[in-house]
Scaffold this motif. Structure first.
Motif, PDB file in Angstrom:
ATOM      1  N   LYS A 168       9.283  -4.385  14.365  1.00 52.84           N
ATOM      2  CA  LYS A 168       8.188  -3.834  15.175  1.00 52.84           C
ATOM      3  C   LYS A 168       7.080  -3.304  14.263  1.00 52.84           C
ATOM      4  CE  LYS A 168      11.015  -2.567  19.178  1.00 52.84           C
ATOM      5  NZ  LYS A 168      11.567  -1.440  19.986  1.00 52.84           N
ATOM      6  N   ARG A 169       7.472  -2.628  13.184  1.00 59.05           N
ATOM      7  CA  ARG A 169       6.473  -2.099  12.255  1.00 59.05           C
ATOM      8  C   ARG A 169       5.761  -3.240  11.525  1.00 59.05           C
ATOM      9  NH1 ARG A 169       8.869   1.578   7.729  1.00 59.05           N
ATOM     10  NH2 ARG A 169       9.495  -0.470   6.953  1.00 59.05           N
ATOM     11  N   ALA A 170       6.497  -4.296  11.201  1.00 56.87           N
ATOM     12  CA  ALA A 170       5.924  -5.430  10.480  1.00 56.87           C
ATOM     13  C   ALA A 170       4.796  -6.094  11.260  1.00 56.87           C
ATOM     14  CB  ALA A 170       7.017  -6.453  10.168  1.00 56.87           C
ATOM     15  N   LYS A 171       4.862  -6.054  12.589  1.00 51.78           N
ATOM     16  CA  LYS A 171       3.814  -6.666  13.404  1.00 51.78           C
ATOM     17  C   LYS A 171       2.473  -5.962  13.209  1.00 51.78           C
ATOM     18  CE  LYS A 171       7.031  -8.522  16.826  1.00 51.78           C
ATOM     19  NZ  LYS A 171       7.504  -8.462  18.224  1.00 51.78           N
ATOM     20  N   TYR A 172       2.521  -4.665  12.922  1.00 54.19           N
ATOM     21  CA  TYR A 172       1.279  -3.938  12.633  1.00 54.19           C
ATOM     22  C   TYR A 172       0.687  -4.385  11.288  1.00 54.19           C
ATOM     23  CZ  TYR A 172       2.039  -0.755  16.544  1.00 54.19           C
ATOM     24  OH  TYR A 172       2.193  -0.227  17.797  1.00 54.19           O
ATOM     25  N   ASP A 173       1.558  -4.718  10.335  1.00 50.79           N
ATOM     26  CA  ASP A 173       1.068  -5.243   9.051  1.00 50.79           C
ATOM     27  C   ASP A 173       0.351  -6.573   9.250  1.00 50.79           C
ATOM     28  OD1 ASP A 173       1.990  -3.127   7.505  1.00 50.79           O
ATOM     29  OD2 ASP A 173       3.939  -4.061   7.139  1.00 50.79           O
ATOM     30  N   LEU A 174       0.839  -7.376  10.194  1.00 52.78           N
ATOM     31  CA  LEU A 174       0.179  -8.655  10.483  1.00 52.78           C
ATOM     32  C   LEU A 174      -1.173  -8.430  11.164  1.00 52.78           C
ATOM     33  CD1 LEU A 174       3.227 -10.815  11.651  1.00 52.78           C
ATOM     34  CD2 LEU A 174       2.047 -10.862   9.442  1.00 52.78           C
ATOM     35  N   ILE A 175      -1.262  -7.398  11.991  1.00 50.12           N
ATOM     36  CA  ILE A 175      -2.555  -7.049  12.590  1.00 50.12           C
ATOM     37  C   ILE A 175      -3.525  -6.645  11.483  1.00 50.12           C
ATOM     38  CG2 ILE A 175      -3.751  -5.356  14.046  1.00 50.12           C
ATOM     39  CD1 ILE A 175      -1.227  -5.274  15.793  1.00 50.12           C
ATOM     40  N   TYR A 176      -3.033  -5.877  10.512  1.00 51.22           N
ATOM     41  CA  TYR A 176      -3.870  -5.471   9.377  1.00 51.22           C
ATOM     42  C   TYR A 176      -4.347  -6.696   8.601  1.00 51.22           C
ATOM     43  CZ  TYR A 176      -5.169  -3.484   4.852  1.00 51.22           C
ATOM     44  OH  TYR A 176      -5.845  -3.157   3.704  1.00 51.22           O
ATOM     45  N   LEU A 177      -3.457  -7.663   8.384  1.00 50.27           N
ATOM     46  CA  LEU A 177      -3.797  -8.882   7.653  1.00 50.27           C
ATOM     47  C   LEU A 177      -4.931  -9.634   8.329  1.00 50.27           C
ATOM     48  CD1 LEU A 177      -3.076 -10.894   5.346  1.00 50.27           C
ATOM     49  CD2 LEU A 177      -1.473 -11.977   6.938  1.00 50.27           C
ATOM     50  N   ASP A 178      -4.972  -9.599   9.655  1.00 48.57           N
ATOM     51  CA  ASP A 178      -6.003 -10.315  10.410  1.00 48.57           C
ATOM     52  C   ASP A 178      -7.298  -9.514  10.544  1.00 48.57           C
ATOM     53  OD1 ASP A 178      -4.428 -12.536  10.816  1.00 48.57           O
ATOM     54  OD2 ASP A 178      -3.586 -11.795  12.702  1.00 48.57           O
ATOM     55  N   ASN A 179      -7.303  -8.268  10.052  1.00 43.82           N
ATOM     56  CA  ASN A 179      -8.485  -7.413  10.203  1.00 43.82           C
ATOM     57  C   ASN A 179      -8.848  -6.716   8.888  1.00 43.82           C
ATOM     58  OD1 ASN A 179      -9.065  -7.248  13.349  1.00 43.82           O
ATOM     59  ND2 ASN A 179      -6.861  -7.234  13.070  1.00 43.82           N
ATOM     60  N   LEU A 180      -8.807  -7.468   7.804  1.00 48.10           N
ATOM     61  CA  LEU A 180      -9.072  -6.894   6.482  1.00 48.10           C
ATOM     62  C   LEU A 180     -10.533  -6.488   6.342  1.00 48.10           C
ATOM     63  CD1 LEU A 180      -7.113  -9.409   4.221  1.00 48.10           C
ATOM     64  CD2 LEU A 180      -6.362  -7.158   4.976  1.00 48.10           C
ATOM     65  N   GLY A 204       0.789  -1.220   0.000  1.00 47.47           N
ATOM     66  CA  GLY A 204       0.000   0.000   0.000  1.00 47.47           C
ATOM     67  C   GLY A 204       0.824   1.275   0.000  1.00 47.47           C
ATOM     68  N   ILE A 205       0.203   2.361  -0.471  1.00 45.34           N
ATOM     69  CA  ILE A 205       0.827   3.678  -0.354  1.00 45.34           C
ATOM     70  C   ILE A 205       0.963   4.041   1.118  1.00 45.34           C
ATOM     71  CG2 ILE A 205       0.563   6.145  -0.839  1.00 45.34           C
ATOM     72  CD1 ILE A 205      -0.951   5.424  -3.364  1.00 45.34           C
ATOM     73  N   THR A 206      -0.058   3.682   1.888  1.00 46.01           N
ATOM     74  CA  THR A 206      -0.001   3.863   3.332  1.00 46.01           C
ATOM     75  C   THR A 206      -0.339   2.537   4.000  1.00 46.01           C
ATOM     76  OG1 THR A 206      -0.777   5.209   5.195  1.00 46.01           O
ATOM     77  CG2 THR A 206      -2.432   4.566   3.558  1.00 46.01           C
ATOM     78  N   SER A 207      -0.001   2.424   5.267  1.00 47.47           N
ATOM     79  CA  SER A 207      -0.209   1.156   5.972  1.00 47.47           C
ATOM     80  C   SER A 207      -0.473   1.411   7.447  1.00 47.47           C
ATOM     81  CB  SER A 207       1.027   0.260   5.828  1.00 47.47           C
ATOM     82  OG  SER A 207       2.123   0.810   6.560  1.00 47.47           O
ATOM     83  N   LEU A 208      -1.018   0.399   8.103  1.00 56.25           N
ATOM     84  CA  LEU A 208      -1.236   0.491   9.539  1.00 56.25           C
ATOM     85  C   LEU A 208       0.103   0.659  10.261  1.00 56.25           C
ATOM     86  CD1 LEU A 208      -3.325   0.363  11.828  1.00 56.25           C
ATOM     87  CD2 LEU A 208      -2.959  -2.116  11.911  1.00 56.25           C
ATOM     88  N   GLY A 209       1.119  -0.069   9.798  1.00 51.22           N
ATOM     89  CA  GLY A 209       2.446   0.037  10.402  1.00 51.22           C
ATOM     90  C   GLY A 209       3.049   1.419  10.245  1.00 51.22           C
TER      91      GLY A 209
END
Length: 198
Positions: free
Chosen positions: A164-176, A144-149
């Protein structure tokens, strides 16, 4: 991937939003930025770099050029290692995320989404997956242009911060969901208006 049903409406939102940005913003912003970049550095308007997209497919990401010279081809440096090459105007467009606007062309081409995980270079992606194996699942999504991380953590200057930032991407993956995307976009607008980029 959970919640596959939102993929089609997400693509519609990506296209409509990107077209509006291109017409209402980039149509007048692009020539202004081009002139200012050329006057300061005498260089081309765009910076292009290979990143890894959905299903591990490489693509070229586009940004307004904020640095002088060329980045090393075979030496994947973090942004902090290249800070000496940033121009004065480059600092300004980074602060307000203006340098990211050409990525709406990547969205229209179907290589990116407006919201998604941050697109990484292969070297750093491999490093993240080595330390965080679940992160391989993130390649189910378009970057994405922007991300939760990006809005919850921000920029990363070393591997520890990237993890640490990558963990926020995993949270995003679980809450699409489109609602999640909408909240990320609203938060991104706040970050841009406050000039919290760099």
């Amino acid at each position: 991937m959970k919640n596959k049903s939102y993929i089609f409406p997400k693509r519609i939102v990506d296209i409509v939003f990107s077209v509006l940005i291109l017409i209402l913003v980039l149509s007048w912003l692009l020539p202004i930025v081009a002139i200012l970049i050329y006057l300061e550095s005498g260089e081309n308007l765009f910076f292009k770099q290979e990143r890894i997209g959905k299903n591990g497919k490489p693509f070229h990401i586009y940004k307004f050029k904020s640095m002088k010279g060329k980045a090393p081809l075979n030496d994947p440096l973090l942004s902090k290692d290249e800070s000496a090459r940033i121009t004065k105007f480059g600092k300004f467009i980074r602060k307000y995320r203006i340098d990211e606007f050409p990525q709406f062309f990547n969205v229209l081409k179907g290589e990116m989404s407006i919201v998604g995980p941050r697109p990484e270079r292969q070297f750093f992606l491999d490093e993240i997956i080595t330390h965080l194996p679940k992160y391989k699942e993130i390649q189910q999504l378009k970057p994405g242009i922007t991300s939760l991380g990006q809005i919850r953590y921000g920029y990363a200057d070393n591997l520890e911060q990237m993890l640490k930032r990558a963990k926020y991407d995993l949270i995003y993956l679980d809450n699409l969901s489109l609602w999640t995307d909408f909240k990320v976009i609203l938060s991104t607008i706040t970050v841009v208006l406050k000039g919290k980029g760099r």
